[in-house]
Design a protein around this motif. Structure first.
Motif, mmCIF file in Angstrom:
data_model
loop_
_atom_site.group_PDB
_atom_site.id
_atom_site.type_symbol
_atom_site.label_atom_id
_atom_site.label_comp_id
_atom_site.label_asym_id
_atom_site.label_seq_id
_atom_site.Cartn_x
_atom_site.Cartn_y
_atom_site.Cartn_z
ATOM 1 N N GLN A 1 0.849 -1.196 0.000
ATOM 2 C CA GLN A 1 0.000 0.000 0.000
ATOM 3 C C GLN A 1 0.884 1.245 0.000
ATOM 4 O O GLN A 1 1.842 1.340 0.779
ATOM 5 C CB GLN A 1 -0.904 0.003 1.223
ATOM 6 C CG GLN A 1 -1.863 1.183 1.249
ATOM 7 C CD GLN A 1 -2.820 1.108 2.426
ATOM 8 O OE1 GLN A 1 -2.867 0.129 3.149
ATOM 9 N NE2 GLN A 1 -3.577 2.169 2.612
ATOM 10 N N THR A 2 0.567 2.205 -0.871
ATOM 11 C CA THR A 2 1.330 3.453 -0.958
ATOM 12 C C THR A 2 0.399 4.649 -0.853
ATOM 13 O O THR A 2 -0.815 4.514 -1.007
ATOM 14 C CB THR A 2 2.114 3.526 -2.289
ATOM 15 O OG1 THR A 2 1.194 3.406 -3.372
ATOM 16 C CG2 THR A 2 3.170 2.429 -2.379
ATOM 17 N N ASN A 3 0.978 5.804 -0.604
ATOM 18 C CA ASN A 3 0.208 7.042 -0.510
ATOM 19 C C ASN A 3 -0.246 7.555 -1.876
ATOM 20 O O ASN A 3 -1.272 8.209 -1.986
ATOM 21 C CB ASN A 3 1.047 8.127 0.176
ATOM 22 C CG ASN A 3 1.354 7.782 1.607
ATOM 23 O OD1 ASN A 3 0.454 7.686 2.433
ATOM 24 N ND2 ASN A 3 2.621 7.550 1.912
ATOM 25 N N PHE A 4 0.558 7.298 -2.892
ATOM 26 C CA PHE A 4 0.283 7.750 -4.244
ATOM 27 C C PHE A 4 0.276 6.534 -5.167
ATOM 28 O O PHE A 4 0.854 5.493 -4.830
ATOM 29 C CB PHE A 4 1.348 8.761 -4.694
ATOM 30 C CG PHE A 4 1.422 9.978 -3.822
ATOM 31 C CD1 PHE A 4 0.521 11.025 -3.986
ATOM 32 C CD2 PHE A 4 2.380 10.074 -2.817
ATOM 33 C CE1 PHE A 4 0.584 12.147 -3.167
ATOM 34 C CE2 PHE A 4 2.448 11.194 -2.001
ATOM 35 C CZ PHE A 4 1.540 12.232 -2.176
ATOM 36 N N PRO A 5 -0.344 6.645 -6.338
ATOM 37 C CA PRO A 5 -0.376 5.505 -7.260
ATOM 38 C C PRO A 5 1.035 5.046 -7.641
ATOM 39 O O PRO A 5 1.926 5.864 -7.870
ATOM 40 C CB PRO A 5 -1.107 6.058 -8.494
ATOM 41 C CG PRO A 5 -1.848 7.258 -8.011
ATOM 42 C CD PRO A 5 -1.064 7.811 -6.864
ATOM 43 N N VAL A 6 1.230 3.744 -7.712
ATOM 44 C CA VAL A 6 2.534 3.164 -8.044
ATOM 45 C C VAL A 6 3.007 3.640 -9.413
ATOM 46 O O VAL A 6 4.209 3.772 -9.646
ATOM 47 C CB VAL A 6 2.471 1.621 -7.972
ATOM 48 C CG1 VAL A 6 3.766 0.986 -8.444
ATOM 49 C CG2 VAL A 6 2.147 1.179 -6.554
ATOM 50 N N THR A 7 2.084 3.972 -10.293
ATOM 51 C CA THR A 7 2.455 4.434 -11.634
ATOM 52 C C THR A 7 3.264 5.727 -11.587
ATOM 53 O O THR A 7 4.011 6.017 -12.525
ATOM 54 C CB THR A 7 1.208 4.639 -12.511
ATOM 55 O OG1 THR A 7 0.303 5.534 -11.831
ATOM 56 C CG2 THR A 7 0.503 3.318 -12.782
ATOM 57 N N GLU A 8 3.145 6.490 -10.510
ATOM 58 C CA GLU A 8 3.934 7.721 -10.363
ATOM 59 C C GLU A 8 5.421 7.430 -10.137
ATOM 60 O O GLU A 8 6.252 8.329 -10.220
ATOM 61 C CB GLU A 8 3.419 8.563 -9.197
ATOM 62 C CG GLU A 8 2.129 9.287 -9.481
ATOM 63 C CD GLU A 8 1.800 10.308 -8.411
ATOM 64 O OE1 GLU A 8 2.738 10.817 -7.741
ATOM 65 O OE2 GLU A 8 0.607 10.616 -8.249
ATOM 66 N N TYR A 9 5.753 6.181 -9.838
ATOM 67 C CA TYR A 9 7.117 5.830 -9.471
ATOM 68 C C TYR A 9 7.818 4.950 -10.509
ATOM 69 O O TYR A 9 8.797 4.276 -10.181
ATOM 70 C CB TYR A 9 7.117 5.115 -8.117
ATOM 71 C CG TYR A 9 6.495 5.926 -7.004
ATOM 72 C CD1 TYR A 9 7.109 7.077 -6.542
ATOM 73 C CD2 TYR A 9 5.292 5.544 -6.426
ATOM 74 C CE1 TYR A 9 6.556 7.828 -5.518
ATOM 75 C CE2 TYR A 9 4.719 6.283 -5.396
ATOM 76 C CZ TYR A 9 5.355 7.425 -4.944
ATOM 77 O OH TYR A 9 4.800 8.167 -3.944
ATOM 78 N N GLU A 10 7.351 4.972 -11.750
ATOM 79 C CA GLU A 10 7.916 4.078 -12.769
ATOM 80 C C GLU A 10 9.417 4.270 -12.954
ATOM 81 O O GLU A 10 10.176 3.299 -12.981
ATOM 82 C CB GLU A 10 7.174 4.243 -14.095
ATOM 83 C CG GLU A 10 5.788 3.614 -14.057
ATOM 84 C CD GLU A 10 5.004 3.791 -15.342
ATOM 85 O OE1 GLU A 10 5.605 4.220 -16.353
ATOM 86 O OE2 GLU A 10 3.801 3.512 -15.322
ATOM 87 N N LYS A 11 9.883 5.527 -13.081
ATOM 88 C CA LYS A 11 11.324 5.781 -13.234
ATOM 89 C C LYS A 11 12.094 5.348 -11.990
ATOM 90 O O LYS A 11 13.178 4.790 -12.082
ATOM 91 C CB LYS A 11 11.594 7.254 -13.524
ATOM 92 C CG LYS A 11 11.218 7.687 -14.915
ATOM 93 C CD LYS A 11 11.574 9.143 -15.136
ATOM 94 C CE LYS A 11 11.170 9.587 -16.528
ATOM 95 N NZ LYS A 11 11.474 10.998 -16.757
ATOM 96 N N ASP A 12 11.517 5.617 -10.832
ATOM 97 C CA ASP A 12 12.163 5.228 -9.577
ATOM 98 C C ASP A 12 12.278 3.711 -9.470
ATOM 99 O O ASP A 12 13.286 3.198 -8.993
ATOM 100 C CB ASP A 12 11.373 5.771 -8.386
ATOM 101 C CG ASP A 12 11.348 7.283 -8.351
ATOM 102 O OD1 ASP A 12 12.421 7.883 -8.139
ATOM 103 O OD2 ASP A 12 10.264 7.855 -8.540
ATOM 104 N N LEU A 13 11.258 2.993 -9.906
ATOM 105 C CA LEU A 13 11.276 1.535 -9.841
ATOM 106 C C LEU A 13 12.380 0.954 -10.712
ATOM 107 O O LEU A 13 13.032 -0.026 -10.328
ATOM 108 C CB LEU A 13 9.918 0.956 -10.250
ATOM 109 C CG LEU A 13 8.778 1.191 -9.256
ATOM 110 C CD1 LEU A 13 7.438 0.818 -9.890
ATOM 111 C CD2 LEU A 13 9.001 0.400 -7.984
ATOM 112 N N GLU A 14 12.630 1.572 -11.868
ATOM 113 C CA GLU A 14 13.711 1.109 -12.738
ATOM 114 C C GLU A 14 15.063 1.270 -12.057
ATOM 115 O O GLU A 14 15.886 0.356 -12.060
ATOM 116 C CB GLU A 14 13.708 1.889 -14.060
ATOM 117 C CG GLU A 14 12.558 1.555 -14.976
ATOM 118 C CD GLU A 14 12.530 2.435 -16.214
ATOM 119 O OE1 GLU A 14 13.581 2.996 -16.590
ATOM 120 O OE2 GLU A 14 11.446 2.580 -16.792
ATOM 121 N N MET A 15 15.300 2.437 -11.461
ATOM 122 C CA MET A 15 16.562 2.684 -10.768
ATOM 123 C C MET A 15 16.681 1.800 -9.526
ATOM 124 O O MET A 15 17.754 1.275 -9.225
ATOM 125 C CB MET A 15 16.671 4.158 -10.359
ATOM 126 C CG MET A 15 18.093 4.547 -10.041
ATOM 127 S SD MET A 15 18.519 5.210 -8.421
ATOM 128 C CE MET A 15 17.247 6.215 -7.885
#
Length: 167
Positions: free
Chosen positions: A31-45
């Motif tokens: 569970q996150t505060n914001f949609p996981v889609t907002e973190y796509e670049k972060d997830l790659e890194m």
């Protein structure tokens, strides 16, 4: 799990830091505060970093990460346009002087090497710990070694080479 990610002036930045730490520790189904889609670049890194290294990156982005006059942990401006490296709580001392260096980055790398040698792989560092794999090998004669009181000495290169040149 209790993680310290630093202090943030903006509630939104604190929530995003929490989300990124939760995603690294528990995966995209957490569970996150914001949609996981907002973190796509972060997830790659994030995939390229260990959990400890990624959490260190998040801490360094906080507003009140302990860094004095420098943007790096353990580094402060010294007189005559030099940079001083010190580390706290080592060998029973309140502060251990590492040395002064020509650049802020050299001082930060010296801090990292001493932190890893004294606190192990869980040490908080300025740069990715994989940079220092030679200094983490027990008994290695590493080019990353930083002499105690390295006053006015440049930090040896952190790249691995098959030979050392002496001028």
């Amino acid at each position: 799990m209790d993680l310290q990610l630093g202090t943030y002036d903006e509630e939104e930045f604190a929530a995003k830091a929490y989300d990124l730490a939760a995603l690294k520790c528990f995966g995209t189904s957490t569970q996150t505060n914001f949609p996981v889609t907002e973190y796509e670049k972060d997830l790659e890194m994030m995939e390229k970093k260990t959990k400890e290294d990624y959490l260190d990156i998040l801490r360094r982005k906080s507003d009140r990460f302990s860094r004095g006059a420098s943007k790096y942990r353990g580094v402060a401006r010294h007189h005559r346009n030099r940079w001083e490296a010190r580390i706290g709580n080592v060998r029973g001392k309140k502060s251990l002087y590492i040395g002064t260096f020509s650049t802020e980055e050299e001082a930060a790398r010296a801090y990292d090497v001493v932190a890893i040698k004294n606190k192990g792989t869980n040490a908080a560092t300025n740069f990715d710990k994989s940079t220092y794999t030679r200094s983490m090998t027990p008994g290695s004669n590493s080019a990353c070694d930083v002499p105690s009181h390295a006053e006015d000495q440049p930090l040896p290169p952190t790249t691995t080479t098959s030979s050392n040149h002496i001028n």
